[in-house]
Enzyme design. Structure first.
Site, PDB file in Angstrom:
ATOM      1  N   PHE A  83      71.049 100.670  32.922  1.00 38.31           N
ATOM      2  CA  PHE A  83      69.704 101.296  32.703  1.00 38.31           C
ATOM      3  C   PHE A  83      69.655 102.058  31.236  1.00 38.31           C
ATOM      4  O   PHE A  83      69.382 103.411  31.178  1.00 38.31           O
ATOM      5  CB  PHE A  83      69.233 102.159  33.811  1.00 38.31           C
ATOM      6  CG  PHE A  83      67.610 102.399  33.897  1.00 38.31           C
ATOM      7  CD1 PHE A  83      66.680 101.492  33.851  1.00 38.31           C
ATOM      8  CD2 PHE A  83      67.181 103.653  33.933  1.00 38.31           C
ATOM      9  CE1 PHE A  83      65.543 101.605  33.938  1.00 38.31           C
ATOM     10  CE2 PHE A  83      65.795 104.110  34.092  1.00 38.31           C
ATOM     11  CZ  PHE A  83      64.939 102.997  33.944  1.00 38.31           C
ATOM     12  N   THR A 133      73.447  95.305  31.457  1.00 35.72           N
ATOM     13  CA  THR A 133      74.708  96.305  31.355  1.00 35.72           C
ATOM     14  C   THR A 133      75.304  96.039  30.051  1.00 35.72           C
ATOM     15  O   THR A 133      75.145  95.097  29.122  1.00 35.72           O
ATOM     16  CB  THR A 133      75.934  95.705  32.460  1.00 35.72           C
ATOM     17  OG1 THR A 133      76.260  94.320  32.165  1.00 35.72           O
ATOM     18  CG2 THR A 133      75.333  95.794  33.815  1.00 35.72           C
ATOM     19  N   LYS A 157      74.496  88.214  26.002  1.00 40.86           N
ATOM     20  CA  LYS A 157      74.816  86.981  25.430  1.00 40.86           C
ATOM     21  C   LYS A 157      76.047  86.116  26.225  1.00 40.86           C
ATOM     22  O   LYS A 157      76.056  84.996  26.229  1.00 40.86           O
ATOM     23  CB  LYS A 157      75.274  86.999  23.925  1.00 40.86           C
ATOM     24  CG  LYS A 157      74.224  87.432  23.063  1.00 40.86           C
ATOM     25  CD  LYS A 157      74.524  87.589  21.572  1.00 40.86           C
ATOM     26  CE  LYS A 157      74.949  89.045  21.201  1.00 40.86           C
ATOM     27  NZ  LYS A 157      73.739  89.988  21.040  1.00 40.86           N
ATOM     28  N   GLU A 210      65.699  84.990  27.462  1.00 37.41           N
ATOM     29  CA  GLU A 210      65.111  84.693  26.070  1.00 37.41           C
ATOM     30  C   GLU A 210      65.691  85.472  25.219  1.00 37.41           C
ATOM     31  O   GLU A 210      65.570  85.438  24.004  1.00 37.41           O
ATOM     32  CB  GLU A 210      63.623  84.744  26.573  1.00 37.41           C
ATOM     33  CG  GLU A 210      62.663  84.618  25.349  1.00 37.41           C
ATOM     34  CD  GLU A 210      62.750  83.246  24.644  1.00 37.41           C
ATOM     35  OE1 GLU A 210      62.216  82.479  25.207  1.00 37.41           O
ATOM     36  OE2 GLU A 210      63.349  83.215  23.534  1.00 37.41           O
ATOM     37  N   GLU A 238      76.102  96.133  16.005  1.00 34.84           N
ATOM     38  CA  GLU A 238      76.653  96.097  17.291  1.00 34.84           C
ATOM     39  C   GLU A 238      77.619  97.359  17.108  1.00 34.84           C
ATOM     40  O   GLU A 238      78.109  97.968  16.304  1.00 34.84           O
ATOM     41  CB  GLU A 238      77.639  95.037  17.434  1.00 34.84           C
ATOM     42  CG  GLU A 238      76.823  93.696  17.589  1.00 34.84           C
ATOM     43  CD  GLU A 238      75.954  93.497  18.483  1.00 34.84           C
ATOM     44  OE1 GLU A 238      76.648  93.390  19.574  1.00 34.84           O
ATOM     45  OE2 GLU A 238      74.850  93.250  18.314  1.00 34.84           O
ATOM     46  N   ASP A 280      78.832  87.648  16.234  1.00 35.90           N
ATOM     47  CA  ASP A 280      77.484  87.804  16.975  1.00 35.90           C
ATOM     48  C   ASP A 280      76.772  86.620  16.654  1.00 35.90           C
ATOM     49  O   ASP A 280      76.028  85.858  17.647  1.00 35.90           O
ATOM     50  CB  ASP A 280      76.618  89.024  16.587  1.00 35.90           C
ATOM     51  CG  ASP A 280      75.261  89.085  17.222  1.00 35.90           C
ATOM     52  OD1 ASP A 280      75.088  89.329  18.221  1.00 35.90           O
ATOM     53  OD2 ASP A 280      74.304  88.999  16.401  1.00 35.90           O
ATOM     54  N   LYS A 304      75.267  83.421  19.488  1.00 36.96           N
ATOM     55  CA  LYS A 304      73.926  82.838  19.625  1.00 36.96           C
ATOM     56  C   LYS A 304      73.841  81.329  19.328  1.00 36.96           C
ATOM     57  O   LYS A 304      72.922  80.732  19.721  1.00 36.96           O
ATOM     58  CB  LYS A 304      72.882  83.630  18.515  1.00 36.96           C
ATOM     59  CG  LYS A 304      72.885  85.173  18.827  1.00 36.96           C
ATOM     60  CD  LYS A 304      72.424  86.004  17.855  1.00 36.96           C
ATOM     61  CE  LYS A 304      72.082  87.416  18.223  1.00 36.96           C
ATOM     62  NZ  LYS A 304      72.054  88.400  17.228  1.00 36.96           N
ATOM     63  N   GLY A 316      66.082  95.616  18.603  1.00 38.35           N
ATOM     64  CA  GLY A 316      65.156  96.505  18.917  1.00 38.35           C
ATOM     65  C   GLY A 316      65.173  96.692  20.386  1.00 38.35           C
ATOM     66  O   GLY A 316      64.897  95.639  21.061  1.00 38.35           O
TER      67      GLY A 316
HETATM   68  N1  HSE Z   1      73.707  92.977  16.070  1.00 35.59           N
HETATM   69  C1  HSE Z   1      72.642  92.376  16.283  1.00 35.59           C
HETATM   70  C2  HSE Z   1      72.038  91.905  14.876  1.00 35.59           C
HETATM   71  C3  HSE Z   1      71.838  92.901  17.337  1.00 35.59           C
HETATM   72  O1  HSE Z   1      72.319  92.781  14.167  1.00 35.59           O
HETATM   73  O2  HSE Z   1      71.437  90.997  15.030  1.00 35.59           O
HETATM   74  C4  HSE Z   1      70.996  91.738  18.071  1.00 35.59           C
HETATM   75  O3  HSE Z   1      71.924  90.929  18.785  1.00 35.59           O
END
Ligand code: HSE
Length: 351
Positions: A10, A101, A130, A154, A214, A225, A229, A327
């Site tokens: 949370f 989490t 992710k 999503e 991050e 990161d 994705k 965001g």
């Molecule tokens: N650190 C990531 C970014 C946050 O800058 O896109 C979203 O996954």
């Protein structure tokens, strides 16, 4: 229809979704045919509360915002405190688990176990983590299907900008032959700041202070990161199981101010691009690396922390989607999109 929801975690994203639920309850957002009832919240740092007949969302938000702990949530008959994430997933009467989490993306835990346990107990999950999608997509999606439950994720790519559902739902019927995109906001922000003359170090510090990066910004600047994705896009949109560590990955840590300036002089821009290309034999080539894009390319116009993705489609041609990639409100909204789709799917199957 009432939808009983449990939050596992949370923090800011979970709270942002709770705010959206509150707006729905107050009539400031349409109901979409369901009334969310938050029955449980379990957070490793903030504690946990469960009431089978529902908790008060305003009280939940005030408790965590004023005191940082759910211990401040008012006592009431039937309220249970102290259940950990697994008890909450298994033993509450929630039918929708919101898994938000803090997860170690290298192992995907504890989110993978949370999703697995929920599916085994016939509960649906929405998550912005992710790890489970990048590392255990095949296993978890098969388990969700076997147990006839919903799994929404999503927000794992481009937060509330529908990078996953748009190609599946709206672009259905196309074959997507290539996907390329700017999927990391921190690095795009840094490159844009360097284009304005800031050094790499200054740009990174600013990105950190603005909260895009991050917890460990190495994941952003080295491309990890974006690589997670990219693995999610390969699995979900191209049907190819590609482990994220098998994706060629180079970040922006070698990018110098001189290189950025030289590119601008040539009417070009550096962008950290994720790229997935279908080969003739059906295999998929995947990479994350800084690439020079022409100044007239729409991706060159994507500045700051904004993300963008281009789907090369055989019938409709290239389609570009751009928007926030991070965001709290945007990521909270991505969970809401998933929940609306879960409800619509459920409502359809009950017709
Ligand atoms: N650190 C990531 C970014 C946050 O800058 O896109 C979203 O996954």
């Amino acid at each position: 229809m009432t939808m009983k929801v449990a939050f596992i975690g949370f923090g800011g994203v979970g709270q942002a979704l709770a705010e959206i639920f509150l707006k729905q309850q107050k009539g400031e957002k349409p109901s979409f045919g369901f009334e969310p009832e938050v029955v449980a919240v379990s957070d490793i740092m903030k504690g946990s509360v469960y009431h089978p007949n529902g908790l008060n969302i305003e009280e939940l938000l005030s408790a965590v915002r004023d005191s940082g702990s759910l211990d401040a949530y008012p006592d009431q008959t039937g309220l249970i405190r102290g259940w950990d994430s697994m008890d909450t997933i298994k033993d509450t009467n929630a039918d929708m688990i919101v898994e938000v989490t803090f997860t170690d993306v290298k192992t995907g835990q504890p989110a993978i176990d949370h999703c697995q346990t929920a599916f085994e107990h016939n509960k649906s999950v929405v998550t912005t983590n992710k790890g489970p999608v990048a590392l255990a997509y095949d296993e978890l999606s098969a388990l969700a299907e076997k147990n006839d439950v919903f799994w929404g994720f999503e927000g794992t790519v481009m937060s509330g900008t529908p990078a996953l559902r748009l190609p599946v739902m709206t672009l259905a019927g196309n074959e997507i032959t290539e996907i390329k995109g700017i999927l990391n906001g921190t690095t795009n922000y840094m490159i844009t700041e360097m284009e304005k003359g800031k050094t790499y170090k200054e740009a990174l510090e600013k990105a950190q202070s603005l909260g895009f990066a991050e917890a460990d910004p190495v994941s952003d600047v080295e491309g990890y990161d974006a690589r997670y994705k990219t693995a999610i896009l390969a699995n979900y949109l191209m049907g190819k199981k590609i482990a994220s560590e098998d994706i060629y990955c180079k970040g922006i840590s070698d990018l110098t101010l001189e290189m950025v300036k030289e590119a601008l002089d040539e009417n070009q821009k550096w962008r950290l691009l994720s790229r997935l290309t279908k080969r003739e034999d059906g295999s998929v080539e995947a990479s994350v690396k800084p690439e020079l894009v022409d100044g007239n390319d729409p991706l060159a116009g994507v500045n700051g922390p904004t993300n963008a993705i281009v789907y090369e489609c055989d019938l409709s041609g290239p389609i570009m989607l751009t928007g926030a990639g991070a965001g709290l409100i945007e990521t909270g909204y991505s969970l809401f999109i998933d929940i609306i789709h879960y409800h619509r799917q459920n409502a359809l199957t009950k017709l």
